[in-house]
Design a protein around this motif. Structure first.
Motif, short mmCIF file in Angstrom:
data_model
loop_
_atom_site.label_atom_id
_atom_site.label_comp_id
_atom_site.label_asym_id
_atom_site.label_seq_id
_atom_site.Cartn_x
_atom_site.Cartn_y
_atom_site.Cartn_z
N GLY A 1 0.79 -1.23 0.00
CA GLY A 1 0.00 0.00 0.00
C GLY A 1 0.82 1.27 0.00
O GLY A 1 0.30 2.36 0.26
N TRP A 2 2.13 1.19 -0.32
CA TRP A 2 3.00 2.35 -0.35
C TRP A 2 3.15 2.83 -1.79
O TRP A 2 4.02 2.39 -2.54
CB TRP A 2 4.36 2.00 0.27
N LEU A 3 2.26 3.74 -2.17
CA LEU A 3 2.16 4.15 -3.57
C LEU A 3 3.42 4.86 -4.06
O LEU A 3 3.87 4.63 -5.18
CB LEU A 3 0.96 5.08 -3.75
N TYR A 4 3.95 5.76 -3.25
CA TYR A 4 5.09 6.55 -3.71
C TYR A 4 6.28 5.66 -4.06
O TYR A 4 6.94 5.84 -5.09
CB TYR A 4 5.49 7.57 -2.63
N GLU A 5 6.57 4.71 -3.19
CA GLU A 5 7.69 3.81 -3.46
C GLU A 5 7.41 2.92 -4.67
O GLU A 5 8.29 2.65 -5.49
CB GLU A 5 7.98 2.96 -2.22
N ALA A 6 6.15 2.46 -4.77
CA ALA A 6 5.78 1.59 -5.90
C ALA A 6 5.94 2.33 -7.23
O ALA A 6 6.54 1.80 -8.18
CB ALA A 6 4.34 1.11 -5.73
N ILE A 7 5.43 3.56 -7.30
CA ILE A 7 5.51 4.31 -8.56
C ILE A 7 6.96 4.69 -8.86
O ILE A 7 7.40 4.69 -10.02
CB ILE A 7 4.62 5.56 -8.50
N SER A 8 7.74 4.99 -7.81
CA SER A 8 9.15 5.33 -8.03
C SER A 8 9.89 4.17 -8.70
O SER A 8 10.66 4.37 -9.66
CB SER A 8 9.81 5.67 -6.69
N HIS A 9 9.67 2.95 -8.23
CA HIS A 9 10.35 1.80 -8.83
C HIS A 9 9.76 1.47 -10.21
O HIS A 9 10.50 1.05 -11.11
CB HIS A 9 10.23 0.59 -7.91
#
Length: 913
Positions: free
Chosen positions: A358-366
């Motif tokens: 549920g950690w969107l920022y990290e997911a989109i960054s990768h």
């Protein structure tokens, strides 16, 4: 409660190693810097900034709020959410109002949101230090500007410490000139003499000669990371002297040393683990296992830390870690050189793992780092609704804009989400975005025209078509507001009202909100109330408390327009409770005050109306929230005119004019102009009022609700110039328009002016007939001010009504007669004030009273005279029943009265009523 979207490790003070170099002079400098607003640690990587701050944080007496920043924090909402989370973890329970404003679907300005946070911090006595580590990763100008704002208004109890590789754009020259910044730079952080010796011999446990230490210090120029790398290499060399002779402090060569001296000797499995996890900015055993396949990832991490292999723990439990920045750069370079095809696959796996957490920022960054934009688009489609509801629209725009056009064309739902988010952030300005928005719009339209079923299923096609209808409504609505075109608003309502939408919550709310707003601007309130009631049911199902606030303010405004004042008061109390529960988010927190001001004015409680209007203005001025600002200044101006304070009225109208000039919206112009004309009438300046009436552009054949205030002021000018036929002609047209849509509040205002026009023109019988209807309409809601504002003709009509009712003994109900008498008493009270007897009525009372009445007791006395019960008084004044009983008891005592009726009689004897 901390948001689950935030990584706790980012606002956790990093632990310090048991074996570390004590740097007492720097720790003292940090402690002494607490009296300055800002302390800046500015130096390249590897100079020990984080270690120094972490050591200081654990020994200072101040509360310490720590934030480790990264690339994903370049969104103002996300950035300040982490700051507030850190402050809360440090022990400062602040930020509810600021978070509510930042996360609202209609975001306010950053200074407005941060003002609430600054005020909360200022009210606390506890010293707090906010540490922002790795600030060089912040590039968003809005964040720099907002931090400058905070530094300019920083409370005395707060201190900001900022660690960065580069000087931040925070007006440092100005801060230096004011003596408000302490700077610790590379020269201060370099290890010299005894410090370098202590680091190499005690921390790194190397038996080196003083000559070898001196040479290493010289070659590395006191760079801590360089000394550590050299120390790690020295452990593998038997001849330390020979190694030191060939060692160079050049950073690039040091990186080569990492590869040759540190990585190559490691077992292959460990090398693979290091390389595979190098794509991670932070890691725990679970994500390491996902990327490396090693089931013993936790043990490997602990072993690497024990080996001093540049692995830095984030927490005391050793669950989360990160690689030293330079070491990670080396690992990434080697991975890219040896296995380039593996890099995007590792980023994709990391993105999927973070998405599952549920950690969107990290997911989109990768996902972005994977360079697989089709994959990134799929992830984005899954988080659009969440970002909307959290108010993180700027982040959503930035992420969608990263996608190539061909990818975005194949994901039209993302294109429509971009257009909607942009409209919500910048509703009246396209600016430089116009070309990009047009490109998106055309792309979606082409997709809809395509008959290829493989592109979109019929369900998806229908959903997309409905979204475009809503966005088209936005376009029409903006144009209607800019052009002041009510026909377009009516067309907008017709196009949307029967639209059935099978979509997520965001779009359903937009549909309902667009219909409600268009109906409101068109003056058609009954269907607006029905629409909002349906929206309220939906928001209760989704537990969206912010949308509940938005729905309630729309309902209350509609009820006031419909003349349902009591219901509006009840809803207003619900609204206040909800706002209190949410932590008073602005601008929503100002709406109850604005509505209370409107209701108090209608009930002739002028001091309450002024007080509530001023509170609403104070809360919304930093946010430039036009609806509340213009409406509150209007109430304030009307109160001042009613009290004869024309200088203050002129000031309020001037403020309205300035707000409207900044907004450049014709929507608010009629209200401002009509109030200004009413001030001219109050000043006796008929020339200017008549001149305005001649040239107003509101004499259209079709009557517009938005111009109603101007129409009614035009009628007042006709009455002042004795042009009664023209006044009655306008009033007849206005009455028909208001009656057709059941707009009760407008009907009452129009009937009051009809009574005045007929009475002044000598048509007393017709005036009495209209007054009878007016009293029947107004009595249930206890309207007062609408009668007083009409002036002497209304007073005469009331006298005639009461005289004929008593003489003819016709079937007029006693409550109606009592209501008419109360209104007549109001005229008498106002005449006393205008004659200069205000001191007797509302100031120091006659000497027959043992003690003067307070302003609140005067208000309670007026309500007692109107026949209000204790509970009704409590509701009107928004106080508890117990407080009302206390005021009534004080009145009985001061007036030497035995009961409420006796108190009113005594007050009349003393000319207090």
């Amino acid at each position: 409660m901390l948001s689950p979207d935030l990584l706790v490790t980012k606002f956790t003070i990093p632990p310090i190693r048991s074996m570390r170099l004590p740097r007492e002079h720097l720790l003292r400098a940090l402690e002494q810097s607490r009296t300055n607003p800002l302390t800046l640690l500015s130096a390249s990587a590897g100079f020990g900034k984080t270690t120094l701050l972490s050591a200081w944080a654990r020994q200072t007496m101040s509360q310490v709020a720590w934030v480790t920043l990264d690339e994903q924090d370049n969104d103002p909402t996300h950035f300040w959410a982490y700051v507030i989370a850190a402050l809360r973890k440090a022990g400062s329970p602040v930020g509810e109002a600021t978070l509510a404003m930042l996360h609202s679907p209609q975001p306010s300005t950053l200074p407005g949101a941060l003002t609430a946070l600054i005020n909360e911090l200022a009210s606390r006595a506890q010293e707090v230090a906010l540490i922002l580590d790795d600030y060089h990763l912040i590039r968003e100008p809005a964040i720099h500007e907002s931090l400058r704002f905070v530094l300019d208004h920083l409370p005395a109890c707060m201190h900001v410490l900022l660690a960065s590789r580069v000087d931040p754009p925070l007006a440092l020259a100005r801060l230096r000139a004011r003596g408000q910044v302490v700077e610790i730079r590379e020269m201060d952080l370099r290890l010299r003499g005894d410090e370098a010796a202590g680091f190499l011999t005690q921390v790194m446990d190397l038996p080196l000669s003083m000559e070898a230490i001196r040479r290493l210090e010289q070659r590395t120029e006191g760079w801590i990371a360089g000394l550590q790398l050299a120390a790690l290499s020295l452990r593998r060399h038997h001849d330390a002297s020979a190694f030191v002779q060939t060692f160079t402090g050049n950073h690039r060569l040091i990186l080569d040393y990492v590869q040759e001296e540190i990585l190559d000797p490691l077992p292959e499995a460990q090398q693979r683990f290091l390389l595979h996890t190098s794509v991670l900015e932070r890691m725990n055993a679970e994500v390491c296992q996902r990327l490396s396949g090693e089931s013993t990832s936790q043990q490997i991490l602990e072993a690497l830390e024990r080996a001093n292999l540049f692995l830095i723990p984030f927490d005391e439990e050793r669950r989360w870690y990160r690689w030293h920045t330079l070491f990670r750069e080396v690992l990434l370079a080697r991975l890219q050189a040896t296995q380039p095809d593996l890099v995007p696959r590792l980023h994709r796996e990391a993105a999927l793992w973070y998405q599952q957490q549920g950690w969107l920022y990290e997911a989109i960054s990768h996902a972005r780092a994977s360079q697989d934009f089709w994959f990134m688009a799929e992830l984005l489609e899954g988080c659009v609704e969440r970002l909307h509801l959290q108010g993180e629209l700027k982040t959503l725009l930035n992420w969608i804009k990263l996608l190539p056009q061909e990818v975005l064309s194949a994901h039209p739902h993302l294109a429509t989400s971009y257009i909607l988010a942009f409209n919500m952030l910048s509703p009246f300005s396209d600016g430089e975005e116009n070309e990009y928005l047009t490109l998106l719009w055309v792309g979606v339209e082409q997709t809809l025209r395509s008959e290829d079923q493989a592109t979109l299923s019929q369900t998806e096609r229908d959903r997309l078509h409905h979204r475009m209808m809503i966005l088209q409504a936005w376009k029409l609505g903006k144009k209607a507001l800019s052009d002041d075109n009510v026909e377009q608003l009516n067309s907008l309502v017709e196009s949307l009202q029967h639209l059935s939408l099978d979509d997520d919550t965001v779009w359903k709310q937009q549909l309902g909100g667009s219909v409600a707003m268009a109906l409101r601007l068109a003056g058609n309130f009954p269907p607006m109330v029905a629409t909002l009631q349906e929206m309220r049911k939906m928001t209760r199902g989704t537990q969206d408390r912010y949308q509940e606030v938005q729905t309630l303010w729309g309902l209350i405004g509609a009820m006031i327009a419909l003349g349902q004042l009591s219901q509006a008061q009840t809803r207003c109390q619900e609204f206040q409770q909800l706002v209190n529960h949410l932590g008073a988010p602005l601008p929503a927190a100002a709406y109850p005050h604005f509505f209370q001001a409107q209701l108090a004015y209608a009930w002739n409680q002028l001091e309450i109306a002024k007080s509530e209007a001023l509170i609403a203005i104070e809360k919304t001025t930093p946010l430039h929230y036009l609806d509340i600002l213009m409406g509150s200044y209007e109430v304030l101006g009307r109160c001042c005119i009613a009290q004869g304070n024309l200088v203050e009225a002129e000031h309020a109208i001037h403020e309205m004019e300035q707000v409207n000039k900044r907004a450049r919206l014709p929507l608010f112009l009629p209200g401002f102009e009509s109030l200004r004309a009413q001030l001219w009438l109050a000043q006796g300046d008929l020339v200017r009022a008549v001149e305005w009436a001649k040239h107003i552009p509101y004499r259209e054949v079709a009557l517009h609700y938005n111009h109603e205030s101007a129409y009614l002021t035009l009628v007042r000018i006709y009455l002042a110039t004795q042009q009664y036929p023209q006044a009655l002609q306008w009033l007849a047209a206005l009455l028909g328009s208001a009656e057709r849509v059941g707009r009760g509040g407008s009907v009452i205002s129009i009937l009051a002016l009809q009574v005045a026009a007929l009475q002044a023109s000598g048509a007393t019988q017709e005036a009495r007939s209209i007054l009878s209807r007016l009293l029947i309409e107004a009595e249930p809601e206890d309207y007062r001010r609408i009668f007083l504002d009409v002036g002497e003709p209304m007073k005469e009509a009331l006298l005639v009504f009461l005289e004929t009712s008593c003489m003819q003994q016709r079937g007029v109900s006693p409550p109606l007669i009592a209501y008419a008498q109360t209104l007549l008493d109001g005229f008498a009270c106002e005449q006393h004030q205008n004659a200069g007897e205000k001191v007797i009525l509302f100031g120091t009372l006659s000497s027959s009273l043992p003690e003067p009445l307070t302003p609140r007791e005067q208000e309670v006395l007026c309500l007692l005279a109107s026949g209000a019960s204790n509970q009704e008084i409590a509701n009107r004044l928004v106080v508890s029943l117990r407080t009302v009983k206390k005021h009534v008891g004080n009145l009985l005592l001061k007036l030497s009265a035995q009961n409420r009726t006796h108190a009113v009689a005594r007050a009349r004897e003393l000319s207090l009523l």
